[in-house]
Enzyme design. Structure first.
Site, short mmCIF file in Angstrom:
data_model
loop_
_atom_site.label_atom_id
_atom_site.label_comp_id
_atom_site.label_asym_id
_atom_site.label_seq_id
_atom_site.Cartn_x
_atom_site.Cartn_y
_atom_site.Cartn_z
N TYR A 183 -16.52 14.13 -16.69
CA TYR A 183 -17.09 12.79 -16.46
C TYR A 183 -18.13 12.90 -15.32
O TYR A 183 -17.83 13.50 -14.27
CB TYR A 183 -15.96 11.83 -16.12
CG TYR A 183 -16.43 10.43 -15.76
CD1 TYR A 183 -17.28 9.73 -16.61
CD2 TYR A 183 -16.00 9.82 -14.59
CE1 TYR A 183 -17.70 8.45 -16.28
CE2 TYR A 183 -16.41 8.54 -14.26
CZ TYR A 183 -17.26 7.86 -15.12
OH TYR A 183 -17.68 6.60 -14.79
N LYS A 202 -8.44 3.80 -19.52
CA LYS A 202 -8.74 4.21 -20.91
C LYS A 202 -7.50 4.05 -21.81
O LYS A 202 -6.93 2.99 -21.86
CB LYS A 202 -9.26 5.65 -20.90
CG LYS A 202 -10.25 5.95 -19.78
CD LYS A 202 -11.50 5.10 -19.85
CE LYS A 202 -12.51 5.58 -18.83
NZ LYS A 202 -13.12 4.51 -18.05
N ASP A 208 -7.63 16.81 -16.12
CA ASP A 208 -7.92 15.41 -16.43
C ASP A 208 -7.59 15.21 -17.91
O ASP A 208 -8.28 15.72 -18.79
CB ASP A 208 -9.39 15.11 -16.13
CG ASP A 208 -9.74 13.64 -16.35
OD1 ASP A 208 -9.05 12.97 -17.15
OD2 ASP A 208 -10.72 13.16 -15.75
N ARG A 241 0.84 -1.22 0.00
CA ARG A 241 0.00 0.00 0.00
C ARG A 241 0.87 1.26 0.00
O ARG A 241 0.46 2.31 -0.50
CB ARG A 241 -0.97 0.01 1.20
CG ARG A 241 -1.74 1.34 1.31
CD ARG A 241 -3.01 1.25 2.13
NE ARG A 241 -2.83 0.67 3.43
CZ ARG A 241 -2.23 1.26 4.47
NH1 ARG A 241 -1.75 2.48 4.37
NH2 ARG A 241 -2.12 0.63 5.62
N1 LCS Z 1 -12.01 10.91 -16.02
C1 LCS Z 1 -12.57 10.72 -17.21
C2 LCS Z 1 -12.40 11.76 -18.28
C3 LCS Z 1 -13.31 9.57 -17.46
O1 LCS Z 1 -13.86 9.41 -18.67
C4 LCS Z 1 -13.46 8.60 -16.43
C5 LCS Z 1 -14.26 7.37 -16.63
C6 LCS Z 1 -12.87 8.85 -15.18
C7 LCS Z 1 -12.13 10.01 -15.01
C8 LCS Z 1 -12.99 7.89 -14.05
O2 LCS Z 1 -12.17 6.80 -14.28
P1 LCS Z 1 -12.44 5.32 -13.67
O3 LCS Z 1 -12.62 5.50 -12.21
O4 LCS Z 1 -13.65 4.78 -14.32
O5 LCS Z 1 -11.18 4.60 -14.00
N2 LCS Z 1 -15.07 7.39 -17.77
C9 LCS Z 1 -15.93 6.48 -18.14
C10 LCS Z 1 -16.78 6.63 -19.24
O6 LCS Z 1 -16.90 7.64 -19.96
N3 LCS Z 1 -17.46 5.52 -19.41
O7 LCS Z 1 -17.23 4.62 -18.40
C11 LCS Z 1 -16.19 5.17 -17.53
#
Ligand code: LCS
Length: 406
Positions: A112, A209, A184, A59
């Site tokens: 998001y 992603k 972001d 951790r």
């Molecule tokens: N930032 C952006 C721009 C994102 O598109 C997402 C997730 C996150 C942060 C959060 O990331 P995660 O915790 O899911 O790894 N975006 C998603 C979307 O557009 N569809 O499903 C997840």
């Protein structure tokens, strides 16, 4: 031989974060262990006291996680990085590290959905206020600044509207007001955009992603510019515990090796598809940063190296027609998430941005008919023929509805 910092980005993708190891393995080993043995009681005490460097407990730090973190810090041009359990864990780590009760955040309206919800619920509960504004207009950022604004949070291109905010101009305004800028960078990846070089203070990603790129990991990363910020953030992450694990770090590190060529192919495909969609009679409107019709096209040209793999569009016939489209594609898969080698299609209003509520969605330009495609690395011609047959179905359904109404 070039110095490491002079290598081309594609070479850095292949080699960053890779250190010599005991057996000369070309691919670094996975240290799938929760804990590390001390040589003696004194050695353990010395590691805990910070008198000696070494690993204690996963951790807190782990060589496989660190290798991936170092690779991404290098690709983003940062000092160090912190691997998190998800993109949301990365965003929470940033807010929990930078904000206290009574502080204020200025945030892009189009982000998001769960980022909006995190600020409006959990951060609000801890006494942090947020103003959401259209950050594509820097005047709005200036107007939203308050004496207690500590963070300007920008997602660019924004999910899902793909609106583009000027990182350099926003950073100037924020810094004049003693606030920090967090970007972001999930939609672009460091292959296409490096916010720290444009003046931002912190950059973060959902690793889920483009960085991992293969739709088989959930993870997040925060990249910082200096040691002081790193130490401050690391303490919060160690205490709250939202760290990534060694195996997922290994997979992300493997994915990074092909980041440069994947982003080239995502962009090449998306540009072709966007140009084709723009001319299609069943497409009512389209947003893609590589089209001259994009309202922030010029800012994009200055800010990113290429327009990336995400497209949003609206079909004629409203939300019902949109549902027919996403239900009729065959090669594109109907799923949320993005940035993988496979093309995905989704409906933001009922899926990724549902939690925001309709008013916040409309304020951010997320209409009910909007459809989002994450363009993969399949053949562009195959993807176009898939969308063509799905749009033909939309046309059929609309004709049928018109006949029954008449
Ligand atoms: N930032 C952006 C721009 C994102 O598109 C997402 C997730 C996150 C942060 C959060 O990331 P995660 O915790 O899911 O790894 N975006 C998603 C979307 O557009 N569809 O499903 C997840």
């Amino acid at each position: 031989m070039k110095h490491d910092e002079d290598l081309d980005f594609s070479s850095k993708c292949v080699h960053s974060g890779i250190e010599e190891n005991e057996f000369g393995a070309v691919v670094p080993p996975i240290y799938q262990t929760s804990t590390f043995k001390f040589k003696s009681a004194d050695h353990g005490a010395s590691l805990f006291a910070g008198k000696e460097k070494g690993y204690i407990y996963t951790r807190l730090a782990n060589p496989t996680i660190e290798a991936m973190e170092n690779a991404i810090a290098e690709l983003e041009g940062g000092y160090k990085a912190l691997g998190c359990a998800s993109g949301m864990a990365a965003i929470h780590t940033v807010f929990a590290s930078m904000l206290s009760a009574g502080d204020h955040v200025v945030c892009s309206a189009a982000v998001y959905g769960p980022t909006t919800t995190l600020l409006n619920t959990i951060m609000k509960k801890f006494g942090v206020g947020t103003t959401f504004t259209d950050t594509t207009d820097v005047g709005n950022v200036l107007n939203a600044m308050k004496p207690n604004t500590k963070v300007v949070y920008v997602e660019t291109p924004g999910n899902p509207t793909l609106c583009i905010s000027d990182i350099e101009e926003i950073s100037k305004i924020a810094h004049e007001h003693n606030a920090k800028v967090v970007v972001d960078n999930t939609f672009m990846s460091p292959a296409l955009q490096t916010p720290l070089a444009l003046g931002a203070d912190v950059v973060l990603h959902s690793l889920t992603k483009f960085l991992n790129g293969h739709a088989d990991v959930v993870g997040g990363i925060v990249v910082v510019k200096d040691e002081e910020t790193y130490t401050q953030f690391r303490k919060v992450l160690n205490q709250t515990g939202g760290v990534i694990d060694p195996f997922n770090s290994f997979l992300v590190h493997r994915g990074l090796k092909t980041l440069a060529i994947r982003m080239e192919k995502h962009t090449e495909n998306a540009q072709k598809i966007a140009e084709w969609l723009e001319k299609h009679p069943m497409v009512k409107s389209i947003r893609y940063p590589g089209l001259k019709s994009h309202p922030n096209y010029e800012v994009g040209l200055r800010q990113h190296k290429a327009p990336g793999g995400m497209i949003t569009f609206e079909v004629e016939g409203g939300i019902e027609a949109g549902k027919v489209l996403i239900g009729s594609v065959k090669l594109c898969q109907l799923a949320v998430s993005l940035g993988g080698v496979e093309s995905l299609i989704e409906h933001p209003a009922s899926m990724t941005h549902f939690s925001m509520g309709k008013d916040a969605r409309l304020a951010a330009g997320i209409t009910d008919g909007l459809v989002r495609i994450s363009v993969g690395i399949e053949s562009a011609d195959d993807l176009i023929s898939d969308l063509d047959q799905a749009l033909a179905k939309v046309k059929e359904v609309i004709r049928h509805l018109e006949k029954t109404e008449a």
